[in-house]
Write a protein that holds these residues in place. Structure first.
Motif, PDB file in Angstrom:
ATOM      1  N   ARG A  94     165.978  39.397  45.428  1.00 42.91           N
ATOM      2  CA  ARG A  94     166.645  40.254  44.448  1.00 42.91           C
ATOM      3  C   ARG A  94     167.390  41.392  45.148  1.00 42.91           C
ATOM      4  NH1 ARG A  94     162.708  41.682  40.060  1.00 42.91           N
ATOM      5  NH2 ARG A  94     162.936  39.468  39.676  1.00 42.91           N
ATOM      6  N   GLY A  95     166.760  42.010  46.139  1.00 41.27           N
ATOM      7  CA  GLY A  95     167.401  43.095  46.893  1.00 41.27           C
ATOM      8  C   GLY A  95     168.625  42.624  47.658  1.00 41.27           C
ATOM      9  N   THR A  96     168.517  41.462  48.272  1.00 37.38           N
ATOM     10  CA  THR A  96     169.641  40.898  49.014  1.00 37.38           C
ATOM     11  C   THR A  96     170.805  40.585  48.085  1.00 37.38           C
ATOM     12  OG1 THR A  96     168.147  39.958  50.646  1.00 37.38           O
ATOM     13  CG2 THR A  96     170.347  39.000  50.528  1.00 37.38           C
ATOM     14  N   VAL A  97     170.499  39.963  46.957  1.00 41.74           N
ATOM     15  CA  VAL A  97     171.543  39.640  45.985  1.00 41.74           C
ATOM     16  C   VAL A  97     172.180  40.915  45.442  1.00 41.74           C
ATOM     17  CG1 VAL A  97     171.968  38.617  43.700  1.00 41.74           C
ATOM     18  CG2 VAL A  97     170.602  37.380  45.389  1.00 41.74           C
ATOM     19  N   ASP A  98     171.379  41.956  45.215  1.00 39.57           N
ATOM     20  CA  ASP A  98     171.891  43.230  44.718  1.00 39.57           C
ATOM     21  C   ASP A  98     172.906  43.835  45.683  1.00 39.57           C
ATOM     22  OD1 ASP A  98     171.953  45.469  42.878  1.00 39.57           O
ATOM     23  OD2 ASP A  98     170.812  46.574  44.405  1.00 39.57           O
ATOM     24  N   VAL A  99     172.582  43.854  46.971  1.00 38.93           N
ATOM     25  CA  VAL A  99     173.499  44.393  47.981  1.00 38.93           C
ATOM     26  C   VAL A  99     174.759  43.540  48.051  1.00 38.93           C
ATOM     27  CG1 VAL A  99     173.823  44.800  50.457  1.00 38.93           C
ATOM     28  CG2 VAL A  99     171.718  45.544  49.344  1.00 38.93           C
ATOM     29  N   LEU A 100     174.600  42.214  48.084  1.00 35.70           N
ATOM     30  CA  LEU A 100     175.741  41.319  48.151  1.00 35.70           C
ATOM     31  C   LEU A 100     176.632  41.484  46.918  1.00 35.70           C
ATOM     32  CD1 LEU A 100     177.208  38.998  49.599  1.00 35.70           C
ATOM     33  CD2 LEU A 100     175.739  37.418  48.348  1.00 35.70           C
ATOM     34  N   TYR A 101     176.018  41.589  45.753  1.00 31.11           N
ATOM     35  CA  TYR A 101     176.770  41.755  44.506  1.00 31.11           C
ATOM     36  C   TYR A 101     177.605  43.037  44.545  1.00 31.11           C
ATOM     37  CZ  TYR A 101     177.625  42.435  39.522  1.00 31.11           C
ATOM     38  OH  TYR A 101     178.224  42.652  38.315  1.00 31.11           O
ATOM     39  N   ARG A 102     176.990  44.150  44.948  1.00 29.32           N
ATOM     40  CA  ARG A 102     177.736  45.409  45.006  1.00 29.32           C
ATOM     41  C   ARG A 102     178.873  45.342  46.023  1.00 29.32           C
ATOM     42  NH1 ARG A 102     173.987  49.140  46.688  1.00 29.32           N
ATOM     43  NH2 ARG A 102     172.288  47.723  46.394  1.00 29.32           N
ATOM     44  N   GLU A 103     178.621  44.703  47.163  1.00 36.37           N
ATOM     45  CA  GLU A 103     179.691  44.559  48.150  1.00 36.37           C
ATOM     46  C   GLU A 103     180.817  43.689  47.610  1.00 36.37           C
ATOM     47  OE1 GLU A 103     177.255  45.098  52.348  1.00 36.37           O
ATOM     48  OE2 GLU A 103     177.859  43.081  51.736  1.00 36.37           O
ATOM     49  N   MET A 104     180.476  42.637  46.895  1.00 39.14           N
ATOM     50  CA  MET A 104     181.504  41.762  46.333  1.00 39.14           C
ATOM     51  C   MET A 104     182.358  42.498  45.302  1.00 39.14           C
ATOM     52  SD  MET A 104     179.456  38.147  46.001  1.00 39.14           S
ATOM     53  CE  MET A 104     180.672  37.427  44.923  1.00 39.14           C
ATOM     54  N   ILE A 105     181.725  43.307  44.455  1.00 44.36           N
ATOM     55  CA  ILE A 105     182.468  44.064  43.437  1.00 44.36           C
ATOM     56  C   ILE A 105     183.420  45.054  44.111  1.00 44.36           C
ATOM     57  CG2 ILE A 105     182.255  45.782  41.584  1.00 44.36           C
ATOM     58  CD1 ILE A 105     181.477  42.952  40.725  1.00 44.36           C
ATOM     59  N   LYS A 106     182.908  45.810  45.073  1.00 46.09           N
ATOM     60  CA  LYS A 106     183.750  46.783  45.776  1.00 46.09           C
ATOM     61  C   LYS A 106     184.862  46.082  46.553  1.00 46.09           C
ATOM     62  CE  LYS A 106     180.208  50.330  46.313  1.00 46.09           C
ATOM     63  NZ  LYS A 106     179.368  51.056  47.297  1.00 46.09           N
ATOM     64  N   PHE A 107     184.518  44.987  47.226  1.00 48.78           N
ATOM     65  CA  PHE A 107     185.509  44.204  47.955  1.00 48.78           C
ATOM     66  C   PHE A 107     186.598  43.723  46.992  1.00 48.78           C
ATOM     67  CE2 PHE A 107     187.046  40.117  49.631  1.00 48.78           C
ATOM     68  CZ  PHE A 107     187.439  40.487  50.903  1.00 48.78           C
ATOM     69  N   GLY A 108     186.190  43.307  45.798  1.00 45.45           N
ATOM     70  CA  GLY A 108     187.149  42.849  44.796  1.00 45.45           C
ATOM     71  C   GLY A 108     188.076  43.949  44.312  1.00 45.45           C
ATOM     72  N   ILE A 109     187.539  45.148  44.127  1.00 45.64           N
ATOM     73  CA  ILE A 109     188.376  46.275  43.681  1.00 45.64           C
ATOM     74  C   ILE A 109     189.374  46.661  44.767  1.00 45.64           C
ATOM     75  CG2 ILE A 109     188.343  48.727  43.057  1.00 45.64           C
ATOM     76  CD1 ILE A 109     185.644  48.110  41.602  1.00 45.64           C
ATOM     77  N   VAL A 110     188.892  46.788  46.004  1.00 48.08           N
ATOM     78  CA  VAL A 110     189.794  47.102  47.119  1.00 48.08           C
ATOM     79  C   VAL A 110     190.828  45.983  47.250  1.00 48.08           C
ATOM     80  CG1 VAL A 110     189.944  47.343  49.639  1.00 48.08           C
ATOM     81  CG2 VAL A 110     188.145  48.543  48.375  1.00 48.08           C
ATOM     82  N   GLY A 111     190.363  44.751  47.136  1.00 51.37           N
ATOM     83  CA  GLY A 111     191.267  43.613  47.223  1.00 51.37           C
ATOM     84  C   GLY A 111     192.308  43.588  46.121  1.00 51.37           C
ATOM     85  N   ALA A 112     191.914  43.998  44.917  1.00 52.73           N
ATOM     86  CA  ALA A 112     192.867  44.034  43.800  1.00 52.73           C
ATOM     87  C   ALA A 112     193.986  45.044  44.059  1.00 52.73           C
ATOM     88  CB  ALA A 112     192.149  44.362  42.494  1.00 52.73           C
ATOM     89  N   ASN A 124     187.949  49.324  52.538  1.00 51.67           N
ATOM     90  CA  ASN A 124     186.728  48.632  52.927  1.00 51.67           C
ATOM     91  C   ASN A 124     185.869  49.464  53.873  1.00 51.67           C
ATOM     92  OD1 ASN A 124     186.640  46.039  51.563  1.00 51.67           O
ATOM     93  ND2 ASN A 124     188.525  45.616  52.658  1.00 51.67           N
ATOM     94  N   ARG A 125     186.492  50.167  54.775  1.00 53.81           N
ATOM     95  CA  ARG A 125     185.713  50.965  55.725  1.00 53.81           C
ATOM     96  C   ARG A 125     185.100  52.183  55.040  1.00 53.81           C
ATOM     97  NH1 ARG A 125     184.866  54.468  59.754  1.00 53.81           N
ATOM     98  NH2 ARG A 125     184.166  53.541  61.689  1.00 53.81           N
ATOM     99  N   ALA A 126     185.878  52.824  54.188  1.00 56.68           N
ATOM    100  CA  ALA A 126     185.416  54.065  53.566  1.00 56.68           C
ATOM    101  C   ALA A 126     184.548  53.836  52.331  1.00 56.68           C
ATOM    102  CB  ALA A 126     186.620  54.926  53.186  1.00 56.68           C
ATOM    103  N   TRP A 127     184.622  52.633  51.725  1.00 54.03           N
ATOM    104  CA  TRP A 127     183.897  52.448  50.471  1.00 54.03           C
ATOM    105  C   TRP A 127     183.041  51.184  50.456  1.00 54.03           C
ATOM    106  CZ3 TRP A 127     185.710  50.105  45.395  1.00 54.03           C
ATOM    107  CH2 TRP A 127     184.845  50.473  44.351  1.00 54.03           C
ATOM    108  N   THR A 128     183.653  50.007  50.590  1.00 52.92           N
ATOM    109  CA  THR A 128     182.917  48.758  50.429  1.00 52.92           C
ATOM    110  C   THR A 128     181.761  48.629  51.414  1.00 52.92           C
ATOM    111  OG1 THR A 128     184.971  47.690  49.742  1.00 52.92           O
ATOM    112  CG2 THR A 128     183.147  46.249  50.326  1.00 52.92           C
ATOM    113  N   PHE A 129     182.029  48.838  52.686  1.00 55.30           N
ATOM    114  CA  PHE A 129     181.022  48.609  53.730  1.00 55.30           C
ATOM    115  C   PHE A 129     180.596  49.903  54.413  1.00 55.30           C
ATOM    116  CE2 PHE A 129     183.469  44.582  53.474  1.00 55.30           C
ATOM    117  CZ  PHE A 129     182.429  43.746  53.075  1.00 55.30           C
ATOM    118  N   ARG A 130     180.760  51.033  53.763  1.00 54.44           N
ATOM    119  CA  ARG A 130     180.417  52.317  54.396  1.00 54.44           C
ATOM    120  C   ARG A 130     178.928  52.449  54.674  1.00 54.44           C
ATOM    121  NH1 ARG A 130     181.258  55.161  48.999  1.00 54.44           N
ATOM    122  NH2 ARG A 130     179.120  55.469  48.306  1.00 54.44           N
TER     123      ARG A 130
END
Length: 168
Positions: free
Chosen positions: A12-30, A78-84
């Protein structure tokens, strides 16, 4: 005696981190996507409108320029937000890996546009935009995998998952 977190809690913790990274990655990507596609069409219709039809057609040239600008925006986001939250390498090392990853993604994108234009003979604005969208999609899948695997590959600095409380 501390309790070891269950496999379900870890998952659950791993999926939670991955999910948040995917959402942020998607916003930056958009944001980068809007810049990339918008600049591509602006360049194609204006500055590069009289550009030749050689190996680097106006569509391929516009793809290279627009993707390079969008890459700079994505780097900051990505550096300042998604993967900070991940341990970062020295900035110059991370930037080089980021540039190399995006260089491969740019080649994927330019390859799709070039293939459509030169091999399939599709030179209309719609066809070039469809080819660009396919290239962006394939490049995005590659980038997300490569960012997590190589560029921002270290573990998070702090565990913000539900496991953080049980590991104390």
């Amino acid at each position: 005696m501390s309790e070891s977190p269950s496999l379900v809690a870890r998952l659950r913790g791993t999926v939670d981190v991955l999910y948040r990274e995917m959402i942020k990655f998607g916003i930056v990507g958009a944001v980068a996507f809007v810049i990339d596609l918008g600049l591509f069409n602006i360049l194609r219709a204006t500055v590069l409108s009289g550009y030749g039809n050689g190996p680097l057609s106006r569509a391929v040239t516009a793809t290279i320029i627009s993707a390079a600008v969008a890459t700079c925006v994505a780097w900051v986001g990505n550096r300042a937000w998604t993967f900070r939250h991940r341990r970062n390498r020295p900035v110059h090392h991370e930037a080089l890996l980021f540039a190399l990853t995006n260089g491969v993604a740019l080649l994927i994108q330019a390859g799709c546009v070039g293939f459509s234009h030169h091999f399939l003979g599709q030179e209309s604005l719609v066809a070039e935009n469809v080819a660009k969208l396919v290239g962006i999609g394939l490049g995005t899948l590659f980038r997300f995998w490569a960012y997590r695997r190589f560029v921002f590959s270290h573990e998070p600095l702090t565990d913000t998952s539900p496991l953080a409380e049980t590991q104390r």
